[in-house]
Design an enzyme around this catalytic site. Structure first.
Site, PDB file in Angstrom:
ATOM      1  N   CYS A 141      -5.161  40.864  27.534  1.00 31.02           N
ATOM      2  CA  CYS A 141      -6.096  39.749  27.719  1.00 31.02           C
ATOM      3  C   CYS A 141      -5.959  39.076  29.090  1.00 31.02           C
ATOM      4  O   CYS A 141      -6.386  39.657  30.078  1.00 31.02           O
ATOM      5  CB  CYS A 141      -5.937  38.756  26.565  1.00 31.02           C
ATOM      6  SG  CYS A 141      -7.396  37.756  26.310  1.00 31.02           S
ATOM      7  N   ARG A 170     -16.927  31.768  23.667  1.00 31.25           N
ATOM      8  CA  ARG A 170     -15.732  32.613  23.587  1.00 31.25           C
ATOM      9  C   ARG A 170     -16.027  33.814  22.686  1.00 31.25           C
ATOM     10  O   ARG A 170     -16.797  33.716  21.729  1.00 31.25           O
ATOM     11  CB  ARG A 170     -14.535  31.818  23.042  1.00 31.25           C
ATOM     12  CG  ARG A 170     -14.096  30.711  23.980  1.00 31.25           C
ATOM     13  CD  ARG A 170     -12.772  30.101  23.573  1.00 31.25           C
ATOM     14  NE  ARG A 170     -11.657  31.044  23.758  1.00 31.25           N
ATOM     15  CZ  ARG A 170     -11.079  31.313  24.932  1.00 31.25           C
ATOM     16  NH1 ARG A 170     -11.544  30.746  26.038  1.00 31.25           N
ATOM     17  NH2 ARG A 170     -10.059  32.156  25.017  1.00 31.25           N
ATOM     18  N   HIS A 206      -5.274  41.330  20.881  1.00 33.51           N
ATOM     19  CA  HIS A 206      -4.046  40.645  20.480  1.00 33.51           C
ATOM     20  C   HIS A 206      -3.724  41.053  19.043  1.00 33.51           C
ATOM     21  O   HIS A 206      -4.340  41.960  18.487  1.00 33.51           O
ATOM     22  CB  HIS A 206      -4.296  39.116  20.446  1.00 33.51           C
ATOM     23  CG  HIS A 206      -4.533  38.474  21.767  1.00 33.51           C
ATOM     24  ND1 HIS A 206      -3.522  38.236  22.683  1.00 33.51           N
ATOM     25  CD2 HIS A 206      -5.679  38.002  22.302  1.00 33.51           C
ATOM     26  CE1 HIS A 206      -4.051  37.621  23.738  1.00 33.51           C
ATOM     27  NE2 HIS A 206      -5.346  37.468  23.534  1.00 33.51           N
TER      28      HIS A 206
END
Ligand code: GLN
Length: 242
Positions: free
Chosen positions: A95, A129, A190
């Site tokens: 990320c 997001r 993640h």
């Protein structure tokens, strides 16, 4: 006596969003279960970094503020990084760490966080997001699963890690996720990434062992628990909840 595999965990005090340090723990345990000596060095933002001391480097995820701090530091040593990457240094970047491999990460306010420039890649923050469970198909690693939460939209012309089957990936548009270049593996995934994706974890270990000229085979492990976690993300129930 087998040489010790040397892993650098960079800036864990800053880049450790969503438990990315679990990737280090996974790599260590998968070495220990096989009796392969392994050592992890935590490198802080004020420490001197000598990439030649390491066989594998991990850059985790971070918020925009932490990325700015790290970006400034990395900028000073980008020539060493470029040379190390071109010489095959194994690098796992998650990320924010992934975004820092490129030319820049443009923040929501328009400012640009300078990157390492080891990849031909740029990232621009979007107005929303990209969040949720993610599953991709990789030609090398099969199905890779996890979780994503990033504002940045990344574009590049390198090979992706894989192609989106569920989730957003690099930019929510081109159906690509992550990047593969030499021994660099970047991804938005993640979770942390490696505990639920043992095939990918062992690929990274094999790459690092080969780079370190440590000639030990990776004996198969009982990955039943890891694969249960993998399937749990893939199960329709969880993906439907998105
Ligand atoms: N701050 C970056 C973004 O929002 C990276 C986030 C992360 O590392 N999870 O895109």
């Amino acid at each position: 006596m087998t040489k010790t595999l040397s892993i650098a965990h960079l800036y864990p005090e800053l880049l450790n969003l969503y438990a990315d340090k679990g990737n280090i723990q996974t790599l260590v345990r998968r070495c220990e279960w096989r009796g392969i000596p392994v050592a992890v060095t935590k490198v802080g933002i004020h420490d001197t970094l000598d990439l030649s001391q390491y066989d594998l480097v991990l850059l985790g995820g971070g918020s925009d503020r932490e990325q700015e701090l790290v970006g400034r530091t990395l900028r000073e040593v980008r020539k060493e990084w470029k040379s190390a990457v071109e010489s095959g240094l194994p690098l796992l970047a998650i990320c924010g760490g992934y975004q820092l491999l490129g030319e820049y990460y443009q923040l929501p306010d328009g400012r640009k966080v300078p990157g390492l420039e080891v990849l031909d890649l740029i990232t621009v923050a979007g107005t929303s997001r990209l969040i949720g469970n993610i599953a991709i198909e990789s030609p090398e690693f099969g199905t890779v699963v996890g979780f994503e939460n990033h504002g940045g939209r990344t574009t590049h012309q390198h090979a992706p890690l894989g192609f989106i089957t569920k989730g957003h990936g690099n930019n929510g548009e081109d159906k690509q996720e992550g990047v593969r270049y030499k021994n660099v593996l970047g991804t938005y995934i993640h979770g942390p990434l490696l505990p639920k994706n043992p095939r990918l974890a062992d690929f990274i270990l094999e790459t690092a062992l080969s780079y370190a000229h440590i000639d030990v085979p990776l004996e198969p492990l009982d990955d039943s628990l890891e694969l249960k976690a993998h399937e749990a993300v893939l199960s329709r129930r969880i993906l439907r909840q998105d």
